[in-house]
Design an enzyme around this catalytic site. Structure first.
Site, PDB file in Angstrom:
ATOM      1  CD  GLU A   1      20.280  -2.175  27.070  1.00  0.00           C
ATOM      2  OE1 GLU A   1      19.037  -1.749  26.790  1.00  0.00           O
ATOM      3  OE2 GLU A   1      21.113  -2.090  25.758  1.00  0.00           O
TER       4      GLU A   1
ATOM      5  CG  HIS B   1       8.165  11.175  42.856  1.00  0.00           C
ATOM      6  ND1 HIS B   1       7.842  10.718  43.083  1.00  0.00           N
ATOM      7  CD2 HIS B   1       8.580  13.252  43.595  1.00  0.00           C
ATOM      8  CE1 HIS B   1       7.186  10.812  44.356  1.00  0.00           C
ATOM      9  NE2 HIS B   1       8.139  12.283  45.109  1.00  0.00           N
TER      10      HIS B   1
ATOM     11  CB  SER C   1      21.036  -1.677  16.255  1.00  0.00           C
ATOM     12  OG  SER C   1      20.331  -2.113  15.094  1.00  0.00           O
TER      13      SER C   1
END
Ligand code: ARG
Length: 461
Positions: free
Chosen positions: A293, A159, A280
Site C-alpha cells: 500500500e 477488466h 489493526s
C-alpha cells in the site's frame, strides 16, 4: 557589517536576515553531494595544474587538504555552517582554513554554477548505477518465484474479470519484462547524465586555458557539455531520470495493487510474510498489506517530484538561476524512495506464499477456457464468429447448471456443436489451456521456463 565568512560578501552593505539565510541556504540537503564535490574539485585542480594555472605545490596542498576534509566528513566531525550557504562554500572554506592561499586558488576558472551541475551529474551517475543493480536484484527475486510457479495455474484477468488461464510464473515474468525496460531506461539516461559541465564557469566559459577533455577523463565522463550556457542551466537529465524512476515506481505500484487484491480473502491467492504487514489497533483479526500500500502511495510522491522538476525548469531563461537549487530535494527523495522500495520488494517477493488451490478454484469460476473451446471449433472448420456464438450459448447453459465448461458431459457440449468430440476434455482443462499456448511470449510452462533461462543469462546468473 556583512558576515565576513561569506564567499561573496565584499559588495554587500548589510547582512541577510536569519530567515533569508535559512531560505536561501542549501547546505542542509546538498551536503549529500560532499564526496562528489571533492572529487570534482580534485579533478579541476589537477587539470589547472597541468594547464600551468596552479603550481605542483598548490595541487599537493589541495589534495592533502581535501583528503583530511573527506575524513572529517566521513567521521561526522566536519562542521557544516549555514552561513556558508551550500556544500561548495563549506568545503572550500574549510580547505582554505587548512591550507591557506592554495585553497583560495581552487576556484580559479570555475563557478559554483558549473560546479553544482557537475556534482549533480556525478551524484546521479552513482545513484543510477546503484538503482540498476537493485532493479536486477528484484528481477532475480521474481525469477526465483516464477521458476517455482512456472506451471502454477491462475486466472489471467482483463477488466479484472476472469479471462484465460495463465501461469503465476508467466504473470511474474511480465514484471521482469517491465523492470528490464526500466533498467534500460536508466542506462540510457546515464549516457546523457555522464557529460561534463565544468569549464562552463558561470555561464560563458573562462579566460583560463582549461582542458575540459582532460577533466572529463579524470572524472570518467564520456563527453563534455558543448555549450557553456546549456551546461550550467539545463537539468533535463535530472528530469529524464525522474521520469524513468516514476515509471519504475508505476510498475511496482501496479504489482502492489495486485498483491493487495490477491491477499484479500476474496482472492486468497497469496500471503505476504508477516514482517511486511501490520495489524489493526482495533480489529484483532487484521493483517494488512502495508508495504504494497505504501509503495502505491509513494508512487504519488515520486510522480510529484517529476512534476516539480518539470515545473522548476519551464520558466527559466538562460542561463543559471537560483531556482535550480530546488532540483536537489525532489531528486534525492526520488532516489531514496525508489532504492528503499526496490530493496524491500526484492525481499518481500521472495517471502510470499502462493496458494495454487485458490488460484485453480478461481480459474474454474470464470469460464476461463471458453476461448479454448472456440479455438477448438475453429480448428474443426467453424468460422471464428460462429464458434464464438456457440461457446457463448454453452457458457450461458453451464452458468445455469452452475458448472464449469470442463464439468459438462460430452453430450451436453455436443448440443452446441456437432463438431465437438471426446478430445475436447483436455482442451477445457486449465492445464490443457496453458500448455497449448506454446510460442514465444505465451503462457505455456515450457515457454515460461525458457524465458526464465533467457533472463538469467541476460542478468549473468
Ligand atoms: N547551491 C547552489 C545550487 O544548488 C549552487 C550554485 C549557486 N550559484 C549561484 N550563482 N548562486 O544551485
Amino acid at each position: 557589517m556583512q558576515d565576513s565568512k561569506k564567499g561573496w560578501s565584499g559588495r554587500f552593505t548589510e547582512p541577510v536576515s536569519d530567515l533569508v539565510k535559512r531560505y536561501t541556504a542549501s547546505v542542509d540537503f546538498d551536503k549529500r553531494m560532499a564526496e562528489v564535490d571533492i572529487q570534482g574539485s580534485l579533478a579541476h585542480a589537477t587539470m589547472l595544474q597541468r594547464a600551468g594555472v596552479l603550481t605542483a605545490d598548490d595541487l599537493r596542498a589541495i589534495q592533502s587538504g581535501m583528503a583530511d576534509i573527506l575524513d572529517e566528513i566521513r567521521h561526522g566531525t566536519f562542521e557544516w555552517s549555514l552561513d556558508l550557504e551550500d556544500v561548495h562554500m563549506n568545503i572550500e572554506r574549510r580547505l582554505t582554513e587548512k591550507i591557506g592561499d592554495a585553497g583560495k586558488r581552487l576556484h580559479t576558472g570555475r563557478s559554483r554554477n558549473d560546479q553544482v551541475a557537475t556534482d549533480i551529474r556525478l551524484y546521479l551517475r552513482g545513484a543510477i548505477d546503484m538503482l540498476i543493480g537493485l532493479v536486477h536484484d528484484l528481477q532475480l527475486s521474481l525469477l526465483d518465484l516464477a521458476e517455482k510457479h512456472a506451471a502454477t495455474v491462475m486466472p489471467g484477468f482483463t477488466h479484472l474479470q476472469v479471462a484465460q488461464p495463465v501461469t503465476f510464473g508467466h504473470h511474474m515474468l511480465a514484471y521482469v519484462e517491465m523492470l528490464g525496460r526500466d533498467a534500460e531506461r536508466f542506462a540510457d539516461t546515464r549516457r546523457r547524465v555522464n557529460r561534463l559541465p565544468l569549464g562552463a564557469a558561470a555561464l560563458a566559459g573562462t579566460t583560463f586555458p582549461v582542458d575540459r577533455q582532460y577533466t572529463a577523463e579524470l572524472l570518467n565522463f564520456e563527453a563534455v557539455c558543448e555549450n557553456s550556457l546549456d551546461a550550467v542551466s539545463d537539468r533535463d537529465f535530472a528530469i529524464e531520470f525522474s521520469a524513468a524512476a516514476s515509471l519504475t515506481m508505476t510498475h511496482l505500484s501496479r504489482l502492489s495493487e495486485e498483491l493487495i487484491l490477491w491477499m484479500s480473502p476474496r482472492f486468497g491467492f497469496i500471503d505476504i510474510a508477516d514482517r511486511f504487514c501490520t495489524g489493526s489497533s482495533i480489529m484483532p483479526q487484521k493483517k494488512n498489506p502495508d508495504v504494497p500500500e505504501l509503495v502505491r502511495g509513494k508512487t504519488g510522491r515520486v510522480n510529484g517530484n517529476l512534476v516539480s522538476l518539470l515545473t522548476l525548469m519551464k520558466g527559466q531563461p538562460l542561463a543559471y538561476n537560483k531556482d535550480n537549487q530546488e532540483d536537489k530535494e525532489p531528486l534525492f527523495d526520488t532516489v531514496d524512495t525508489l532504492s528503499d522500495t526496490l530493496r524491500i520488494y526484492a525481499d518481500m517477493m521472495r517471502g510470499i506464499t502462493v496458494r495454487p488451490d485458490c488460484m485453480a478454484a478461481a480459474v474454474k469460476q470464470g469460464y476461463a477456457t471458453a476461448t479454448d473451446l472456440a479455438d477448438y471449433l475453429v480448428k474443426k472448420g467453424l468460422p471464428f464468429r460462429d464458434a464464438h456464438e456457440a461457446v457463448a450459448l454453452a457458457v450461458r447453459y453451464a452458468e445455469e447448471k452452475r458448472k464449469d465448461l470442463s464439468e459438462l458431459q460430452l453430450v451436453e457440449l455436443q448440443s452446441f456443436s456437432s463438431l465437438i468430440e471426446a478430445d475436447i476434455a483436455e482442451v477445457l482443462t486449465a492445464d490443457g489451456s496453458i500448455a497449448a499456448r506454446d510460442h514465444i511470449g505465451g503462457t505455456a510452462p515450457n515457454q515460461v521456463r525458457l524465458q526464465i533461462g533467457k533472463w538469467r543469462q541476460r542478468l549473468g546468473v
